[in-house]
Design an enzyme around this catalytic site. Structure first.
Site, PDB file in Angstrom:
ATOM      1  N   ILE A 138       0.958  -1.248  -0.048  1.00 23.10           N
ATOM      2  CA  ILE A 138       0.045   0.109   0.035  1.00 23.10           C
ATOM      3  C   ILE A 138       0.893   1.302  -0.083  1.00 23.10           C
ATOM      4  CG2 ILE A 138      -2.087   1.282   1.262  1.00 23.10           C
ATOM      5  CD1 ILE A 138      -2.489  -1.622   0.049  1.00 23.10           C
ATOM      6  N   GLU A 139       0.755   1.863  -1.165  1.00 24.71           N
ATOM      7  CA  GLU A 139       1.698   3.089  -1.260  1.00 24.71           C
ATOM      8  C   GLU A 139       1.334   4.316  -0.914  1.00 24.71           C
ATOM      9  OE1 GLU A 139       5.087   2.703  -2.690  1.00 24.71           O
ATOM     10  OE2 GLU A 139       4.853   0.476  -3.013  1.00 24.71           O
ATOM     11  N   HIS A 140      -0.132   4.424  -0.896  1.00 18.15           N
ATOM     12  CA  HIS A 140      -0.857   5.838  -0.922  1.00 18.15           C
ATOM     13  C   HIS A 140      -2.053   5.771  -0.226  1.00 18.15           C
ATOM     14  CE1 HIS A 140      -0.871   4.957  -4.943  1.00 18.15           C
ATOM     15  NE2 HIS A 140       0.550   5.503  -4.989  1.00 18.15           N
TER      16      HIS A 140
END
Ligand code: KLS
Length: 301
Positions: A138-140
Site C-alpha cells: 500500500i503506497e498511498h
C-alpha cells in the site's frame, strides 16, 4: 533465510514459470490487484503487465485471461515456491472507505483467489489455483481498513486449519508508515519486507554512509511491539540500478555487510531479502550470477 521477489510489473517480463525455476527464489509476490472496491459489491481490478490476454470480466477491471499465470502456478507450487497475491503497487488508488468495504474486499479475495469451490458467485481469475496468501503493498491513501481486511482474511484462513496462508506487507522505511502502521499494530503479519529504497531518510544506502539513518533496528522494535512479534523482517532492496529511483541501488558487495550485521543482531526476526523486482534481477548479472542469486549466496554465507 528467504529471498522474496515481486513479479508482474517487469519490463518485457518472461512468464512466471521462468522465475519458479530459479532456485534462488523462495517467495513470489504477484503484483497487482491495483483497483480497490469503493463499495460493497464492487469488484477489484488487476494488472500483471505484459501477462494475461487483455480480457476482463464484463464491466470490471479484473483480468479474466491470465492463462500464463494459471498455467504456471502449479509449476511454482510443485517447485516449492510460496506464491502471494499483492494488493496495491504504484498505480493503485488504495482507499478502503469503511469496515464493510474492507470485509467485502477480503471476502472477494478469499473466494476468488483462495481455495476453490467455496462460493461460485465469485470469479476464479487463476482458475482452480489458490494463492498462499496476500501481500499489502500500500503506497498511498491507505491507513484505514487494512487491519479489518487482514482480520477478516485470517478468519477465513481458520476455516482451513490444515493449510497455511500468509499475510505480508511492504511498508516504506519512514516510521511510522502512514499506510500500514495501523495494520501492523492491530493485525497479524507473517512477513514485513520494508522498502529500504526510494526514501533518502532511511534507505539502505545510509548504511553504506554509516550515518545511522538506516532504521532496521527501529523496524525490529515496531515488530516486537506489534500484533505478531514473531513476524519476519526482510530487507527490501532494488534488484538493479534501474529498478528504483536513482541512487538507492546497492551492489552485492555492499549488501553483504548489512545483511551480515543484521542477520546476526536479529537471528530470530531476520527473514531474508525482498527484491523489487524479478525481471530487473534477471537482467542484472554480476560475475555470471543474477542479483537474486547473489542475495541467496549472501544469506547462506
Ligand atoms: C514493493 N513495491 C515496490 O517496491 N514498488 C516500487 N518499487 N515502485 C517503484 C517506485 C519508484 C520507481 C520504480 C518503482
Amino acid at each position: 533465510s528467504n529471498v522474496a521477489v515481486y513479479y508482474g510489473q517487469g519490463a518485457y517480463q518472461p512468464r512466471l514459470s521462468h522465475f519458479c525455476q530459479e532456485t534462488s527464489l523462495d517467495i513470489i509476490n504477484l503484483g497487482f490487484i491495483n483497483v480497490f472496491p469503493k463499495a460493497v459489491g464492487d469488484w477489484p481490478g488487476s494488472n500483471f503487465g505484459n501477462q494475461c490476454d487483455g480480457t476482463v470480466y464484463e464491466g470490471t477491471e479484473l483480468l479474466s485471461g491470465c492463462h500464463q499465470i494459471w498455467e504456471d502456478i502449479p509449476i511454482c507450487k510443485e517447485l516449492g515456491k510460496t506464491v502471494m497475491l499483492s494488493l496495491g503497487g504504484e498505480t493503485a488508488y488504495e482507499d478502503i472507505p469503511t469496515d464493510e468495504v474492507a470485509e467485502w474486499f477480503a471476502d472477494f479475495l478469499w473466494y476468488s483467489f483462495g481455495p476453490p469451490g467455496q462460493n461460485d458467485t465469485f470469479p476464479r481469475p487463476f482458475q482452480d489455483n489458490q494463492v498462499d496468501g496476500f501481500d499489502f503493498d500500500i503506497e498511498h491513501y491507505g491507513g484505514h481498513g487494512y487491519a479489518t481486511m487482514i482480520q477478516r482474511l485470517r478468519s477465513h484462513f481458520a476455516d482451513f486449519p490444515d493449510e497455511t496462508f500468509y499475510i505480508s506487507g511492504a511498508p516504506q522505511c519512514q516510521l511510522p508508515d502512514a499506510q500500514l502502521s495501523d495494520a501492523i499494530s492491530n493485525s497479524h503479519f507473517d512477513f514485513i519486507w520494508v522498502q529500504w529504497y526510494n526514501t533518502a531518510a532511511c534507505s539502505a544506502t545510509n548504511f553504506l554512509e554509516g550515518n545511522g539513518l538506516f532504521n532496521f533496528a527501529a523496524w525490529a522494535k515496531v515488530i516486537q511491539d506489534s500484533a505478531n512479534p514473531a513476524a519476519k523482517l526482510f530487507v527490501g532492496l532494488p534488484a538493479s540500478e534501474e529498478a528504483a529511483v536513482d541512487g538507492f541501488y546497492l551492489s552485492p558487495a555492499e549488501v553483504y555487510p548489512l545483511v551480515d550485521i543484521y542477520m546476526n543482531l536479529y537471528p530470530d526476526m531476520f527473514g531474508g531479502i525482498m527484491l523489487w523486482e524479478a525481471t530487473a534481477s534477471d537482467n542484472n548479472t554480476i560475475n555470471g550470477y543474477n542479483y537474486a542469486q547473489h542475495m541467496k549466496h549472501i544469506l547462506h554465507e
